[in-house]
Write a protein that holds these residues in place. Sequence first.
Motif, PDB file in Angstrom:
ATOM      1  N   ASP A  54      -3.145   1.522  -0.523  1.00  0.00           N
ATOM      2  CA  ASP A  54      -3.790   2.755  -0.330  1.00  0.00           C
ATOM      3  C   ASP A  54      -4.566   2.656   1.131  1.00  0.00           C
ATOM      4  O   ASP A  54      -5.822   2.258   1.258  1.00  0.00           O
ATOM      5  CB  ASP A  54      -5.004   2.713  -1.362  1.00  0.00           C
ATOM      6  CG  ASP A  54      -5.717   4.002  -1.245  1.00  0.00           C
ATOM      7  OD1 ASP A  54      -5.723   4.992  -0.491  1.00  0.00           O
ATOM      8  OD2 ASP A  54      -7.058   4.154  -2.171  1.00  0.00           O
ATOM      9  N   ALA A 102      -5.395   5.055   2.990  1.00  0.00           N
ATOM     10  CA  ALA A 102      -6.370   6.195   3.331  1.00  0.00           C
ATOM     11  C   ALA A 102      -7.873   5.914   2.863  1.00  0.00           C
ATOM     12  O   ALA A 102      -8.858   6.337   3.510  1.00  0.00           O
ATOM     13  CB  ALA A 102      -6.042   7.305   2.546  1.00  0.00           C
ATOM     14  N   HIS A 103      -8.235   4.918   2.057  1.00  0.00           N
ATOM     15  CA  HIS A 103      -9.593   4.553   1.773  1.00  0.00           C
ATOM     16  C   HIS A 103     -10.138   3.476   2.515  1.00  0.00           C
ATOM     17  O   HIS A 103     -11.377   3.478   2.612  1.00  0.00           O
ATOM     18  CB  HIS A 103      -9.416   4.066   0.378  1.00  0.00           C
ATOM     19  CG  HIS A 103      -9.522   2.315   0.477  1.00  0.00           C
ATOM     20  ND1 HIS A 103      -8.469   1.483   0.614  1.00  0.00           N
ATOM     21  CD2 HIS A 103     -10.467   1.230   0.131  1.00  0.00           C
ATOM     22  CE1 HIS A 103      -8.420   0.336   0.613  1.00  0.00           C
ATOM     23  NE2 HIS A 103      -9.743   0.280   0.353  1.00  0.00           N
ATOM     24  N   SER A 157      -0.527  11.604   4.317  1.00  0.00           N
ATOM     25  CA  SER A 157      -1.320  10.407   4.876  1.00  0.00           C
ATOM     26  C   SER A 157      -1.549   9.455   4.148  1.00  0.00           C
ATOM     27  O   SER A 157      -1.985   8.509   4.593  1.00  0.00           O
ATOM     28  CB  SER A 157      -2.688  11.028   5.341  1.00  0.00           C
ATOM     29  OG  SER A 157      -3.511  11.677   4.464  1.00  0.00           O
ATOM     30  N   ASP A 158      -1.500   9.544   2.795  1.00  0.00           N
ATOM     31  CA  ASP A 158      -1.477   8.592   1.797  1.00  0.00           C
ATOM     32  C   ASP A 158      -0.484   7.495   1.797  1.00  0.00           C
ATOM     33  O   ASP A 158       0.836   7.668   2.465  1.00  0.00           O
ATOM     34  CB  ASP A 158      -1.462   9.183   0.389  1.00  0.00           C
ATOM     35  CG  ASP A 158      -2.742   9.881   0.062  1.00  0.00           C
ATOM     36  OD1 ASP A 158      -3.851   9.287   0.194  1.00  0.00           O
ATOM     37  OD2 ASP A 158      -2.871  11.073  -0.553  1.00  0.00           O
TER      38      ASP A 158
END
Length: 362
Positions: free
Chosen positions: A171, A173-174, A307-308
């Motif tokens: 992940d 994106a986080h 984008s992930d």
Amino acid sequence: MTASNSSGGLKAEGRYARGWHCLGLAAGYRDGKPHSLNVFGTRLVAFAGEDQQVHILDAWCPHMGADLGLGEIRGNSVVCRFHGWSWGADGSCNDIPCAKRIPPKAKTKAWLTCEQNQLLFVWHDPEGAPPPADVSIPRINACFSDEWTGWTIRSMVIHNNCRELVDNLADVAHFGPVHGSPASYFCNTFVGHIGYQMFRGSESELLGSALIADSAYFGPAYHITRMVAEVDGKPVHSILLNCHVPIDQGSFELRYGVMVKKIPGLSDEENDAIAKAYVEQAHKSFFQDVEIWHNKIRIDNPILADSDGPIYQLRDWYRQFYTDVKGLPDDLHQEKVFERHDGTWRALSEVPEAARSQLHTI
């Protein structure tokens, strides 16, 4: 990285992952007392006898069902408080007060354990098989070096399925919204029982600048990160432990640990102060994730944007730990590489040199 179908989703299973699970510092079990462990939907007991080896048995006494964790240790056995039956490290009953003989069926399950990097591990396999030769916990030399601090470990219970933790490996994106540390470069590699993450970032709200992190899951539940960050103009090298063991299908015990490399030329007091401050910041950063895990539900088929990260591909890799060995895919040991560079994702046929794991150097 999006997926065209829902094959990456992992349904909730009534089983627990096959693999080594970390139970914290091994020294903590050598206090002369039995320790009850609520894991894998049942209760186990861990104890170290005269041989100083930590042994783990099913905790419910086969005689009348009492918790062996309430008993006492004698020699290399744990003795039930209820009726005094004694159980050896192999799970066999070796003494019954006043009984003329021990029933042949007086046995309980003994669990396979190992110790590595000052930590205790227990092996779980729903099929009951031992670990393959290539599935092991790699040694971290820093754990046995005076150039590094020891582990500082905290534990907590998360009321969620443990897969919600593992998703973070892919992940990307986080990192910006949660940690204030957006990635300038990111790469995932999945091969066999190991899932790698290579992260590069220019800054972090809590952990300094010029952030470099090389990490991997070795199996389903043991994650190690080698991190370098610049703090007050000095490079700080750290090793992060992130491990979990399921309590039941809706909760798991999470342990988070930090080691820091001592800076040459500084006094022990100065190094201790730097390490203490950095450990506190690392824990704060990790608790940013914990808050999310405490307040989310599991989405088996997430709607992803370009984008992930490779969430579905990660879940395809992770599914192996819940699959019978005979059902594992033939290409499990082929490297699957997904790289994000300049905001664009691409699948690669081999690991780029920039993303080659440096974990063996610790």
